[in-house]
Motif scaffolding. Sequence first.
Motif, PDB file in Angstrom:
ATOM      1  N   UNK A  63       4.263  10.668  45.847  1.00 16.25           N
ATOM      2  CA  UNK A  63       5.158  10.568  47.000  1.00 16.25           C
ATOM      3  C   UNK A  63       6.500   9.952  46.609  1.00 16.25           C
ATOM      4  N   UNK A  64       6.480   9.033  45.628  1.00 11.64           N
ATOM      5  CA  UNK A  64       7.739   8.439  45.163  1.00 11.64           C
ATOM      6  C   UNK A  64       8.600   9.487  44.455  1.00 11.64           C
ATOM      7  N   UNK A  65       7.958  10.328  43.648  1.00 12.69           N
ATOM      8  CA  UNK A  65       8.688  11.382  42.961  1.00 12.69           C
ATOM      9  C   UNK A  65       9.256  12.389  43.958  1.00 12.69           C
ATOM     10  N   UNK A  66       8.481  12.716  44.988  1.00 18.08           N
ATOM     11  CA  UNK A  66       8.969  13.649  46.012  1.00 18.08           C
ATOM     12  C   UNK A  66      10.168  13.069  46.750  1.00 18.08           C
ATOM     13  N   UNK A  67      10.131  11.773  47.040  1.00 19.72           N
ATOM     14  CA  UNK A  67      11.259  11.130  47.712  1.00 19.72           C
ATOM     15  C   UNK A  67      12.481  11.121  46.807  1.00 19.72           C
ATOM     16  N   UNK A  68      12.272  10.832  45.518  1.00 21.33           N
ATOM     17  CA  UNK A  68      13.396  10.841  44.598  1.00 21.33           C
ATOM     18  C   UNK A  68      14.016  12.217  44.458  1.00 21.33           C
ATOM     19  N   UNK A  69      13.175  13.247  44.413  1.00 24.72           N
ATOM     20  CA  UNK A  69      13.688  14.619  44.324  1.00 24.72           C
ATOM     21  C   UNK A  69      14.481  14.989  45.573  1.00 24.72           C
ATOM     22  N   UNK A  70      13.997  14.568  46.735  1.00 22.23           N
ATOM     23  CA  UNK A  70      14.711  14.850  47.984  1.00 22.23           C
ATOM     24  C   UNK A  70      16.069  14.148  48.004  1.00 22.23           C
ATOM     25  N   UNK A  71      16.098  12.924  47.504  1.00 25.14           N
ATOM     26  CA  UNK A  71      17.364  12.185  47.457  1.00 25.14           C
ATOM     27  C   UNK A  71      18.347  12.845  46.493  1.00 25.14           C
ATOM     28  N   UNK A  72      17.857  13.296  45.345  1.00 21.60           N
ATOM     29  CA  UNK A  72      18.725  13.978  44.378  1.00 21.60           C
ATOM     30  C   UNK A  72      19.274  15.284  44.952  1.00 21.60           C
ATOM     31  N   UNK A  73      18.432  16.035  45.654  1.00 25.66           N
ATOM     32  CA  UNK A  73      18.878  17.291  46.258  1.00 25.66           C
ATOM     33  C   UNK A  73      19.965  17.048  47.297  1.00 25.66           C
ATOM     34  N   UNK A  74      19.787  15.989  48.079  1.00 23.35           N
ATOM     35  CA  UNK A  74      20.778  15.694  49.109  1.00 23.35           C
ATOM     36  C   UNK A  74      22.112  15.301  48.479  1.00 23.35           C
ATOM     37  N   UNK A  75      22.058  14.479  47.434  1.00 19.92           N
ATOM     38  CA  UNK A  75      23.301  14.089  46.763  1.00 19.92           C
ATOM     39  C   UNK A  75      23.975  15.295  46.122  1.00 19.92           C
ATOM     40  N   UNK A  76      23.184  16.192  45.535  1.00 21.21           N
ATOM     41  CA  UNK A  76      23.740  17.386  44.911  1.00 21.21           C
ATOM     42  C   UNK A  76      24.413  18.283  45.962  1.00 21.21           C
ATOM     43  N   UNK A  77      23.792  18.386  47.126  1.00 22.06           N
ATOM     44  CA  UNK A  77      24.376  19.188  48.204  1.00 22.06           C
ATOM     45  C   UNK A  77      25.711  18.609  48.651  1.00 22.06           C
ATOM     46  N   UNK A  78      25.730  17.294  48.872  1.00 17.60           N
ATOM     47  CA  UNK A  78      26.969  16.648  49.312  1.00 17.60           C
ATOM     48  C   UNK A  78      28.044  16.725  48.237  1.00 17.60           C
ATOM     49  N   UNK A  79      27.664  16.506  46.983  1.00 18.90           N
ATOM     50  CA  UNK A  79      28.628  16.545  45.890  1.00 18.90           C
ATOM     51  C   UNK A  79      29.212  17.946  45.722  1.00 18.90           C
ATOM     52  N   UNK A  80      28.395  18.972  45.847  1.00 20.82           N
ATOM     53  CA  UNK A  80      28.881  20.352  45.728  1.00 20.82           C
ATOM     54  C   UNK A  80      29.895  20.666  46.813  1.00 20.82           C
ATOM     55  N   UNK A  81      29.608  20.246  48.026  1.00 22.00           N
ATOM     56  CA  UNK A  81      30.533  20.503  49.128  1.00 22.00           C
ATOM     57  C   UNK A  81      31.844  19.735  48.949  1.00 22.00           C
ATOM     58  N   UNK A  82      31.754  18.530  48.418  1.00 27.64           N
ATOM     59  CA  UNK A  82      32.968  17.747  48.151  1.00 27.64           C
ATOM     60  C   UNK A  82      33.833  18.445  47.104  1.00 27.64           C
ATOM     61  N   UNK A  83      33.204  18.991  46.071  1.00 28.16           N
ATOM     62  CA  UNK A  83      33.956  19.680  45.027  1.00 28.16           C
ATOM     63  C   UNK A  83      34.572  20.978  45.555  1.00 28.16           C
ATOM     64  N   UNK A  84      33.858  21.656  46.443  1.00 32.34           N
ATOM     65  CA  UNK A  84      34.434  22.875  47.050  1.00 32.34           C
ATOM     66  C   UNK A  84      35.711  22.524  47.802  1.00 32.34           C
ATOM     67  N   UNK A  85      35.635  21.456  48.574  1.00 28.93           N
ATOM     68  CA  UNK A  85      36.803  21.032  49.343  1.00 28.93           C
ATOM     69  C   UNK A  85      37.962  20.636  48.428  1.00 28.93           C
ATOM     70  N   UNK A  86      37.646  19.963  47.332  1.00 29.90           N
ATOM     71  CA  UNK A  86      38.702  19.535  46.408  1.00 29.90           C
ATOM     72  C   UNK A  86      39.281  20.723  45.635  1.00 29.90           C
ATOM     73  N   UNK A  87      38.429  21.636  45.173  1.00 33.54           N
ATOM     74  CA  UNK A  87      38.895  22.778  44.391  1.00 33.54           C
ATOM     75  C   UNK A  87      39.675  23.794  45.226  1.00 33.54           C
TER      76      UNK A  87
END
Length: 255
Positions: A63-87
Amino acid sequence: MSEWVALIIAMASACAVVMAVVVLRQRRPIEESADETPDVIEYITMMIGVVYAIVLGLAIAGVWEARGAAQDDLFREAQSLREISDRAVIYPAEFRDQVRADVDTYVSYVVNTEWSYMQETGGITEKGDQLLQKLQNDIATRSPASDLESQGYQPIMDRVSQASESRNSRGQNAGPTMPGVVWFGLIGGAVVTVGMLFALQIRRTPRELTLALCFSVLIAFLLFMIWDFDNPFSRSVSVTTQPFEDLFPSLNLGG
């Protein structure tokens, strides 16, 4: 009811069950001395405890690994959208503003609307899919008007694809991650493990009762912790929308 109140009730219930069983056993005549517990019972009790400890450890790690994976996915989603806006700076002002507006609309919808829906239902919405698809279509259907736009087109599309993949992963991770059969094993194992204490002829001495109660409380707490981590986006230790709030401060998402 608060989750912490539920934890207290669960631990108190475990203590009450142990106390009740001990008291009831003491009221019945005991023919076997507590000092004459067969060695095989002690060995079996020890092995059951070891096996159950391994199962608990694997469940907690899962369950800890699943939570960590979910957190990483969320950060990746937000970071990708931020880069789209900047680019999007490579585009003319009108189209640049349109791309950034699409990104802001999607982010605001995820944080303000979709997040609560995801916590309640364990899934993502079609409206969110449509908003992200609109962003992708706006960028994909515009022909590059300069060499700079041609060079920036593929990196931006890669970020859109990354955001889409992360969104899909977020949808798959929403809701409980532990199968029902695992919970059956965890709860059944807890009953057996605690029940084996009485095979050792536990008595009502303060020392033995204290150890038995502490052991029962520990099992109840670990099961509660697994349950709490089982749903990465709900409950008290859930993944939050903080990455979106940090990367898009102009939207005032935390307000």
